[in-house]
Design a protein around this motif. Sequence first.
Motif, mmCIF file in Angstrom:
data_model
loop_
_atom_site.group_PDB
_atom_site.id
_atom_site.type_symbol
_atom_site.label_atom_id
_atom_site.label_comp_id
_atom_site.label_asym_id
_atom_site.label_seq_id
_atom_site.Cartn_x
_atom_site.Cartn_y
_atom_site.Cartn_z
ATOM 1 N N GLY A 11 0.761 -1.235 0.000
ATOM 2 C CA GLY A 11 0.000 0.000 0.000
ATOM 3 C C GLY A 11 0.794 1.289 0.000
ATOM 4 O O GLY A 11 0.371 2.275 0.615
ATOM 5 N N THR A 118 -4.501 -2.989 -4.989
ATOM 6 C CA THR A 118 -3.381 -2.774 -4.061
ATOM 7 C C THR A 118 -2.958 -1.303 -4.208
ATOM 8 O O THR A 118 -3.769 -0.452 -4.547
ATOM 9 C CB THR A 118 -2.229 -3.764 -4.366
ATOM 10 O OG1 THR A 118 -1.182 -3.593 -3.433
ATOM 11 C CG2 THR A 118 -1.706 -3.618 -5.776
ATOM 12 N N GLU A 122 -5.034 0.417 -1.518
ATOM 13 C CA GLU A 122 -4.759 -0.205 -0.230
ATOM 14 C C GLU A 122 -4.367 0.842 0.813
ATOM 15 O O GLU A 122 -4.787 0.765 1.976
ATOM 16 C CB GLU A 122 -3.647 -1.246 -0.369
ATOM 17 C CG GLU A 122 -3.366 -1.998 0.922
ATOM 18 C CD GLU A 122 -2.342 -3.100 0.762
ATOM 19 O OE1 GLU A 122 -1.803 -3.544 1.790
ATOM 20 O OE2 GLU A 122 -2.083 -3.517 -0.384
#
Length: 284
Positions: A11, A118, A122
């Motif tokens: 992230g 992601t 994220e």
Amino acid sequence: MKIKVVMDSGGLMNKQETNQLGIDYLPLQVMINGQTYMDGVDLDRDFLYDQMEKGAKVQTSLPPLGLVDELFQEYKNTGITDVVLITLSNALSSTNEKVQIMGQEHGLHMHTLDIYSTLGMEKYMAIYAKRMVDEGLDPETNIARLKESVDRSCGYLIVEDLDHLAKGGRLTPMAAKLGGMLKIKPILRVSKDTKGRVDIYDKVRTMKRAIKQTCEIISQDPQLNAKDYQIVIMDSRARGYAQYAQDMLELLVPGIEIERDDLCPVINCHTGMGSIGIQYIYRR
């Protein structure tokens, strides 16, 4: 009830950054020429980029399970009862499944969802989840709100070197070789619609055309607006292309917030140098 937010290293943040936010961090492992590093702990982006530009062999793996076990044992000892777990897409990694199992073995209540993505997505999910915990919201409400954001967000990836996708099983070596000869740049989409997998959305000649078309696709999403969304543009030493994408999106979606960042090591291992990622994220 005592709650902790936990994320992995997909992230865009390192361990120091997440610790400052009160988020616990599980580093995925990156192997460079056989040497193992902890992403975001003892491995930074510039070092990985340098090594990849020299042709290093790179691979990735799950966070060390011993580290996960230590963290969850500490939770048990200090009275933590619930974990809000944010990881990269289940289609890209089994991290979420493995960490959930270990948490349950320690008697923790695990609350999670597949973010089908992601990177910037994220990061936003983890920070937003922590804010909801601080506001006293229960984990079920937390996950429900995160899910609404996931459902209305999307990401695209344009890679310079198709060989890395071939090594990861996304393209056959022959297709990568042919694509390189023809200067084909696939526009890759990752979202709930693709179930978190990297899906080829279109194939375009030249990187600049691929970026232009991607920006046009994003701007044409009827739900996208400057008030409720933010855009994250990421690159691995492709600043000129990233700036081109930013200029294009600022023109196509006036007033929208745009963030810039580098592609994090664990993702860039699979995309290769010179890659561009663009995500638009629904902000609750």
